[in-house]
Design a protein around this motif. Structure first.
Motif, short mmCIF file in Angstrom:
data_model
loop_
_atom_site.label_atom_id
_atom_site.label_comp_id
_atom_site.label_asym_id
_atom_site.label_seq_id
_atom_site.Cartn_x
_atom_site.Cartn_y
_atom_site.Cartn_z
N VAL A 105 156.26 84.01 -22.97
CA VAL A 105 157.00 82.91 -22.47
C VAL A 105 156.44 81.89 -23.88
CG1 VAL A 105 156.69 80.86 -21.09
CG2 VAL A 105 156.43 83.25 -20.23
N SER A 106 155.23 81.53 -24.08
CA SER A 106 154.90 80.49 -25.27
C SER A 106 153.28 80.59 -25.10
CB SER A 106 155.33 79.25 -24.70
OG SER A 106 154.98 78.66 -23.47
N ALA A 107 152.81 79.89 -26.21
CA ALA A 107 151.28 79.64 -26.22
C ALA A 107 150.89 78.82 -25.03
CB ALA A 107 150.93 79.22 -27.70
N PRO A 108 151.49 77.72 -24.48
CA PRO A 108 150.69 76.88 -23.58
C PRO A 108 151.08 77.76 -22.29
CG PRO A 108 152.25 75.57 -24.77
CD PRO A 108 152.62 76.90 -25.16
N ALA A 109 152.07 78.41 -22.00
CA ALA A 109 152.13 79.22 -20.77
C ALA A 109 151.03 80.41 -20.82
CB ALA A 109 153.50 80.04 -20.56
N GLY A 110 150.49 81.16 -21.78
CA GLY A 110 149.68 82.15 -22.12
C GLY A 110 148.21 81.49 -21.79
N LEU A 111 147.88 80.32 -22.22
CA LEU A 111 146.87 79.66 -22.10
C LEU A 111 146.64 79.28 -20.37
CD1 LEU A 111 144.07 78.02 -23.06
CD2 LEU A 111 145.64 76.30 -23.36
N TYR A 112 147.66 78.58 -19.92
CA TYR A 112 147.54 78.36 -18.56
C TYR A 112 147.36 79.74 -17.70
CZ TYR A 112 149.10 73.63 -19.53
OH TYR A 112 149.27 72.38 -20.08
N ALA A 113 147.89 80.85 -18.03
CA ALA A 113 148.03 81.92 -17.30
C ALA A 113 146.45 82.43 -17.47
CB ALA A 113 148.84 82.92 -17.80
N GLY A 114 145.88 82.39 -18.58
CA GLY A 114 144.52 82.97 -18.80
C GLY A 114 143.59 82.16 -17.88
N LEU A 115 143.61 80.75 -17.93
CA LEU A 115 142.68 80.07 -17.43
C LEU A 115 142.96 80.15 -15.85
CD1 LEU A 115 143.06 76.72 -19.30
CD2 LEU A 115 141.28 78.36 -19.14
N ALA A 116 144.20 80.30 -15.18
CA ALA A 116 144.52 80.56 -13.93
C ALA A 116 143.83 81.76 -13.44
CB ALA A 116 145.95 80.53 -13.69
N TYR A 117 143.77 82.66 -14.41
CA TYR A 117 143.23 83.92 -13.91
C TYR A 117 141.87 83.83 -13.77
CZ TYR A 117 141.90 89.07 -13.63
OH TYR A 117 141.36 90.28 -13.47
N ALA A 118 141.20 83.11 -14.83
CA ALA A 118 139.77 83.14 -14.95
C ALA A 118 139.03 82.16 -13.78
CB ALA A 118 139.27 82.31 -16.22
N ALA A 119 140.10 81.08 -13.39
CA ALA A 119 139.45 80.38 -12.34
C ALA A 119 139.76 80.77 -10.91
CB ALA A 119 140.17 78.79 -12.47
N SER A 120 140.24 82.02 -10.58
CA SER A 120 140.73 82.28 -9.22
C SER A 120 139.51 82.69 -8.70
CB SER A 120 141.74 83.53 -9.43
OG SER A 120 141.84 84.09 -8.17
N PRO A 121 139.39 82.24 -7.40
CA PRO A 121 138.00 82.38 -6.69
C PRO A 121 138.04 84.10 -6.35
CG PRO A 121 139.09 80.36 -5.63
CD PRO A 121 139.89 81.04 -6.70
N VAL A 122 138.98 84.62 -6.24
CA VAL A 122 138.81 86.27 -5.93
C VAL A 122 138.42 86.96 -7.23
CG1 VAL A 122 141.29 86.83 -6.54
CG2 VAL A 122 140.02 88.03 -4.89
N VAL A 123 138.88 86.45 -8.35
CA VAL A 123 138.64 86.99 -9.70
C VAL A 123 137.00 86.89 -9.96
CG1 VAL A 123 138.93 86.71 -12.29
CG2 VAL A 123 140.74 86.88 -10.67
N VAL A 124 136.55 85.32 -9.83
CA VAL A 124 135.10 85.15 -9.88
C VAL A 124 134.50 86.05 -8.84
CG1 VAL A 124 133.55 83.37 -9.51
CG2 VAL A 124 135.52 82.77 -10.52
#
Length: 506
Positions: A105-124
């Motif tokens: 997609v794009s750099a912003p989309a990649g940044l947001y995707a990575g942060l969404a993964y990192a901040a997901s409670p199930v991932v934590v």
């Protein structure tokens, strides 16, 4: 790579690292983590013998942790030590999700995707777990990143690395094979877009090589399939719980759905249909975009596992943790598009503020769940509390009985608290017997082994099911306690009951 490109990977990785380390200690290992610590810490011959009898499905994970536990020893609290690999793997996975989003997609989309993964409670939750699922997710994300690279620019080396990543994921947990179903859909989309038959053949070859490498572990684990015989057929409650754990509930779920739809229905060619930049002659015609990667990964592995479990129950949501990567990719695309949809006439400061504000609002909505997964009661039990009770009140001559024997993992995880307390039913410990929690004496020999112990500690679940205590050994233990002992008191902690009995007859 430009500085901005590096930040797309580094920021999510740092966020995942800090989020994983925040509250990582908790003060206790739960039962499955106790198994990790007990088995992975054994001498290699004992560990190898154990895997021949039980838990071969986690064998590579135990072998990976073995040198860490043996080298570090008591320098770091055990519950922290076994969770560090999961924290690091989650950071790597967050960076990998960001890399895929940036490419598709794009750099912003990649940044947001990575942060969404990192901040997901199930991932934590799994980042702070001494079990293999965070590492499995990292390996699947790396395989997905390599698949995206291979489909955008054919390279034999990339396909080899892809096969290796798939093999690592499956060796860490066999259910990672479900990710191949998602990747197969992505490859089919690539072929439909003009990728040619060679793409499908190369993917099939890499996947087959990975599965061949995993075959010995799969064969051994199949012989130990009785370990998951306790699993039940999942129904609608399990599906609802899966949605809640992965996507949230209430307002958070609604926001997630809207953003995912935004991300997957974007009209920009570079967002959905893939880009043609950097294409090599004879390569893919139009590489698949974010939808072809995110949707199969988010939906197909859980759906397949739920479907198979209607015939043979195997379902646990942790087996498909890696599917969260697909949801995070779609979320990242949606967040990036939401920022772009702001009116061009809006002041510059409004557009600049929206970029961090939208993910910050999602994080704020998830804070209650974030706090919950860091509490001890987010896990099924608290073996450390049992160990503290016995360790602080034990007396010379005390004995202990475990109902059933698997509860002995408390002593395997916290042996210092049980020093001087005789395990009256134990015939051979876990390491010596090649089992999780040791082998016990025959039922007829337990009374003689217990002898005239003046006090007996009994460790069990607060309300064990009759089927769990139906063995002849457990029946003998309970008969001895009824005939020769009086229960003095019961202390209930999370997931356990600790009962103290005193002798009343000679």
């Amino acid at each position: 790579m430009r500085i901005g490109d590096r930040a797309v990977l580094i920021v999510p990785a740092l966020a995942a690292l800090l989020g994983g380390l925040w509250g990582v200690r908790r003060g206790s290992m739960w039962q499955d983590e106790a198994a990790t610590y007990a088995v992975a810490g054994r001498a290699l011959p004992d560990l190898w013998r154990t895997l021949g009898n039980v838990d071969a499905v986690h064998g590579c994970y135990y072998l990976l942790l073995h040198p860490l536990i043996r080298l570090v020893g008591d320098a770091v609290p055990a519950e922290v030590l076994i969770r560090i690999p999961s924290v690091l793997a989650t950071a790597a996975a967050a960076a990998g999700v960001a890399a895929v989003g940036r490419r598709l997609v794009s750099a912003p989309a990649g940044l947001y995707a990575g942060l969404a993964y990192a901040a997901s409670p199930v991932v934590v939750y799994h980042a702070q777990e001494g079990r293999p699922y965070a590492l499995v997710a990292a390996a699947v994300v790396e395989a997905t990143r390599l698949l995206a690279a291979a489909l955008h620019g054919p390279s034999r080396r990339t396909w080899v690395r892809y096969g290796a990543a798939v093999a690592v994921a499956c060796l860490l947990n066999l259910f990672a094979v479900l990710a191949l179903a998602a990747h197969a859909v992505t490859v089919l989309v690539a072929v439909a877009r003009g990728g040619g038959r060679g793409v499908a053949a190369r993917w099939a070859g890499a996947a087959a090589a990975a599965l061949l490498a995993v075959l010995p572990v799969a064969w051994t684990a199949f012989g130990q399939r009785g370990q998951v015989a306790w699993l039940e057929r999942p129904g609608l409650p399990e599906v609802k719980a899966l949605v809640t754990r992965f996507a949230g509930s209430g307002v958070l779920l609604a926001a997630t759905v809207v953003l995912v739809v935004l991300g997957l229905t974007t009209s920009r060619a570079g967002d959905l249909a893939g880009t043609t930049a950097g294409r090599t002659p004879g390569g893919p015609g139009r590489p698949p975009g974010i939808a072809a990667f995110a949707v199969p990964m988010a939906l197909l592995p859980p759906a397949l596992l739920l479907a198979v479990s209607q015939i043979h129950p195997l379902y646990q949501d942790r087996y498909v943790l890696f599917s969260m990567a697909g949801l995070a990719m779609a979320l990242g695309a949606g967040l990036a598009r939401a920022v772009r949809l702001l009116p061009q006439a809006a002041p510059g400061w409004v557009r600049a503020a929206a970029a961090p504000a939208l993910p910050a609002l999602l994080l704020w909505a998830s804070l209650p769940a974030q706090a919950a997964v860091r509490r001890i009661d987010s896990r099924p039990d608290d073996p450390a509390a049992v160990a503290r009770i016995i360790g602080s009140e034990r007396r010379p001559g005390d004995a202990v009985l475990f109902l059933p024997s698997i509860r002995r993992l408390v002593a395997e995880a916290y042996p210092a608290s049980f020093r001087g307390v005789r395990d009256a039913a134990l015939r051979a410990g876990g390491a010596a017997s090649g089992t999780l929690a040791g082998r016990e004496l025959p039922a007829g020999e337990i009374a003689a082994s217990l002898g005239a112990a003046p006090r007996v500690w009994v460790v069990s679940r607060p309300h064990p099911a009759p089927a769990d205590l139906s063995s002849s050994r457990d029946s003998a233990k309970r008969l001895l306690l009824r005939e020769s002992y009086r229960r003095e008191r019961t202390v209930r902690v999370l997931g356990y009951a600790v009962r103290l009995y005193t002798r009343v007859s000679p």
